[in-house]
Structure formats: C-alpha cells, structure tokens
Scaffold this active site. Structure first.
Site, PDB file in Angstrom:
ATOM      1  N   VAL A 223       0.855  -1.182   0.000  1.00 56.65           N
ATOM      2  CA  VAL A 223       0.000   0.000   0.000  1.00 56.65           C
ATOM      3  C   VAL A 223       0.893   1.234   0.000  1.00 56.65           C
ATOM      4  O   VAL A 223       1.744   1.385   0.871  1.00 56.65           O
ATOM      5  CB  VAL A 223      -0.931   0.018   1.233  1.00 56.65           C
ATOM      6  N   LEU A 224       0.709   2.102  -1.001  1.00 56.51           N
ATOM      7  CA  LEU A 224       1.529   3.304  -1.139  1.00 56.51           C
ATOM      8  C   LEU A 224       0.706   4.522  -0.753  1.00 56.51           C
ATOM      9  O   LEU A 224      -0.450   4.650  -1.153  1.00 56.51           O
ATOM     10  CB  LEU A 224       2.031   3.437  -2.579  1.00 56.51           C
ATOM     11  N   ASP A 225       1.316   5.424   0.005  1.00 58.55           N
ATOM     12  CA  ASP A 225       0.585   6.610   0.467  1.00 58.55           C
ATOM     13  C   ASP A 225       0.822   7.820  -0.425  1.00 58.55           C
ATOM     14  O   ASP A 225       0.285   8.891  -0.166  1.00 58.55           O
ATOM     15  CB  ASP A 225       0.967   6.943   1.913  1.00 58.55           C
ATOM     16  N   LYS A 226       1.632   7.675  -1.476  1.00 60.90           N
ATOM     17  CA  LYS A 226       1.896   8.816  -2.350  1.00 60.90           C
ATOM     18  C   LYS A 226       2.358   8.296  -3.706  1.00 60.90           C
ATOM     19  O   LYS A 226       2.962   7.227  -3.820  1.00 60.90           O
ATOM     20  CB  LYS A 226       2.962   9.736  -1.759  1.00 60.90           C
TER      21      LYS A 226
END
Length: 325
Positions: A223-226
């Site tokens: 899961v990538l936040d950016k």
C-alpha cells in the site's frame, strides 16, 4: 570489512545532506557563519535561495518553496511560510527564509534516520537466530563426519585390505571440513543484510529493523501513500483541458502571437500558460514550459511577473493577462 564500509557510506551520504555551516543571526542583526553543530534551540539562521537548510526548525520570516524529496519522495516542492516546519538537509529553492532552530544534535531528523539504519544493521532478526540454532548441531555434525572419514580410510581400509591409507584419510577429512564447514552459512546471512541495508538506504529505502528483510518473502500486497513512490519523480504535462470561458478570449490571444493563427485552442492555452510560467523555476512551471517548447510554440515575454507563494504565478505574456498554477 569491505561490505561494512560500503554499507556505512549510505549513512554518511545521508548525513552529508545537512550543510556543515549555518548563517546565524545575532540579536543585534549581525550574521555570522558558524558550524551547524553549534546552533542551539532558539537560534535563528538565514537560508538563501539555492541553499540547503542546515537545521530542523520553524520559519519565522519569509516564504519559499522547499524541496523535501529526500524525506517524502515527492518531487514537487512544498510551499513554506511563517510558522511552517522545515527539515535540515532539504533544499530551499525560491525565497529567503529565517528559521528558528527547534531540534539539534541527536534530535534532528537526519541523525535519527541514520541511527535507525545503524540500529537495524546491529539487530539480529529471527533468521540469524535460526542460523545460530542450526550451527549448534551442524558444526559438531561436520566434525563427526570428518572423524568418520579418517576412520574409514585408516581402520576401515585396514580391515578390508589389510593396509591403512593415512594420506587418503587426511585428504578425505580435509575435504569434509572444507566443503561442509559452515563458515559461509554463518557469515553470508549477516553480511547480506548489512549490504542490503546499505543498498536500500542509497535508494531512499530505510530499514528500521533486521526483521524487515526476513518478512519481505511474506509480503503479498503493498500500500503506497503517495504517487512519488512509483513515478519517475519528474512532473510532465499529460493533457490540456479547455474551458468555455477561454473561447471568448481566443481572438485576443491569437492577435498576441501570430504563430497560433492556425493552431488549436489547447495550444493557445498552453502558449499563454507557458509564457506566464516561463520566468518561474518551480518544477510544475518548468514542466509546462517544456511541453510548450516540445510543440515548438514561440513563447512571449512576460511583463509584471509575480510569484505568489502557495497561489501560483501571475504575469502579462505578450501584454495579455495570464496566470500559471
């Protein structure tokens, strides 16, 4: 030693992001260049455009765009104004800032990151504990097989042929010890983790524990936040969106630049925006200008250019009002 040295270089490069000196502002307004390590909490330092911020602190005067890609991974500078926090090692791009020091020494961001990397290399993850357990039984087993090789070619050979072969017995024991002794098993795992941690740090991936290496094999979803994590790190223009309000100004824009007489409305919008953004050094501005130049649009000189921190740019390209986001 070579592996450890190369891994430590990543930590040194990280700490090198922080400038060695800071421009300290005294109470009487006098400025003095001092080592960054001498700055104390509450001191004020001046950071000019193009300089790296030497300390962690809070902006007390000025406004600017600061490149914090070394922290966030995002290429777009963050607009900083009075009251905003800044991180030592980030790059000040546009304006002059006066920063009040809030963290020094071991409390500073870069030093904490470097400490986490060093602690991660020093920690023993579960895989190394497993190796130690294996070695408790593996080493005696290798020695036992080495002894059996000696007995096989001495006592065994004597029982079968009536003549022992001590030379072959020695070579057989050496072969077992050289091939089977677990030096590689005991050294390869920690060295691989040390080297891997250094390589990851050079690519901006910080390992906070040795367990991180061990659990990678179990990761099934990320899961990538950016978006900066998976993009090329450089903004580009992908499309130009027309709005109905532009159509009424179309003839006025064409009169400003004859090269647009037969071009589309999107090109006209791009020409106007790129001309307004041309004097700016912001990465988004440069992306717009690059897109216009790729289409061979002759940009107009911009009058009354104004950079508005956090609110884009404004100017009069070719004598017409224009603005760039």
């Amino acid at each position: 030693m070579l592996v450890r040295t190369r891994a430590s270089q990543a930590v040194r490069k990280l700490l090198d992001l922080q400038p060695a000196t800071a421009r300290l502002i005294h109470s009487d307004g006098r400025e003095e260049e001092v080592p960054s390590a001498q700055a104390q909490c509450g001191d004020k330092v001046r950071v000019r455009p193009g300089e790296s911020i030497p300390v962690d602190g809070r902006v007390v005067s000025g406004a600017s765009a600061v490149n914090e890609s070394m922290v966030s991974g995002e290429p777009i500078p963050v607009e900083k104004a009075i009251g905003d926090e800044v991180i030592g090692g980030s790059l000040n791009q546009t304006g002059t800032l006066v920063v009040a020091v809030t963290k020094v020494g071991e409390e500073s961001f870069l030093v904490q990151v470097a400490r986490h990397i060093q602690e991660a290399r020093a920690m023993r993850p579960g895989i190394l504990a497993l190796v130690d357990v294996v070695l408790i039984w593996y080493v005696p087993g290798v020695l036992v097989f080495g002894g059996l090789a000696v007995l096989l070619w001495t006592l065994g050979a004597w029982l079968v042929s009536g003549q022992a072969d001590p030379t072959r017995a020695v070579f057989a024991a050496l072969a077992v010890l050289v091939i089977g002794y677990p030096c590689a098993l005991g050294m390869a795992s920690p060295l691989a983790m040390i080297r891997g941690g250094g390589e990851a740090a050079q690519k901006g991936i910080l390992m906070r524990s040795g367990e991180a290496f061990q659990i990678f094999k179990d990761v099934r979803r990320v899961v990538l936040d950016k978006t900066g994590t998976i993009t090329e790190g450089k903004p580009v223009v992908t499309d130009v969106v027309e709005r109905a309000t532009w159509r009424g100004e179309r003839s006025a824009i064409r009169n400003s630049c004859a090269c647009l007489a037969q071009d589309s409305l999107k090109s006209e919008i791009l020409w106007l925006t790129a001309s307004a953004e041309y004097p700016s050094e912001h990465p988004l501005a440069r992306a717009i200008v690059d897109a216009a130049q790729e289409r061979n649009l002759a940009l107009a000189d911009t009058e009354d250019f104004e950079g508005r921190t956090g609110a884009g740019r404004a100017g009069q390209p070719g004598g017409k009002d224009g603005a760039g986001g």
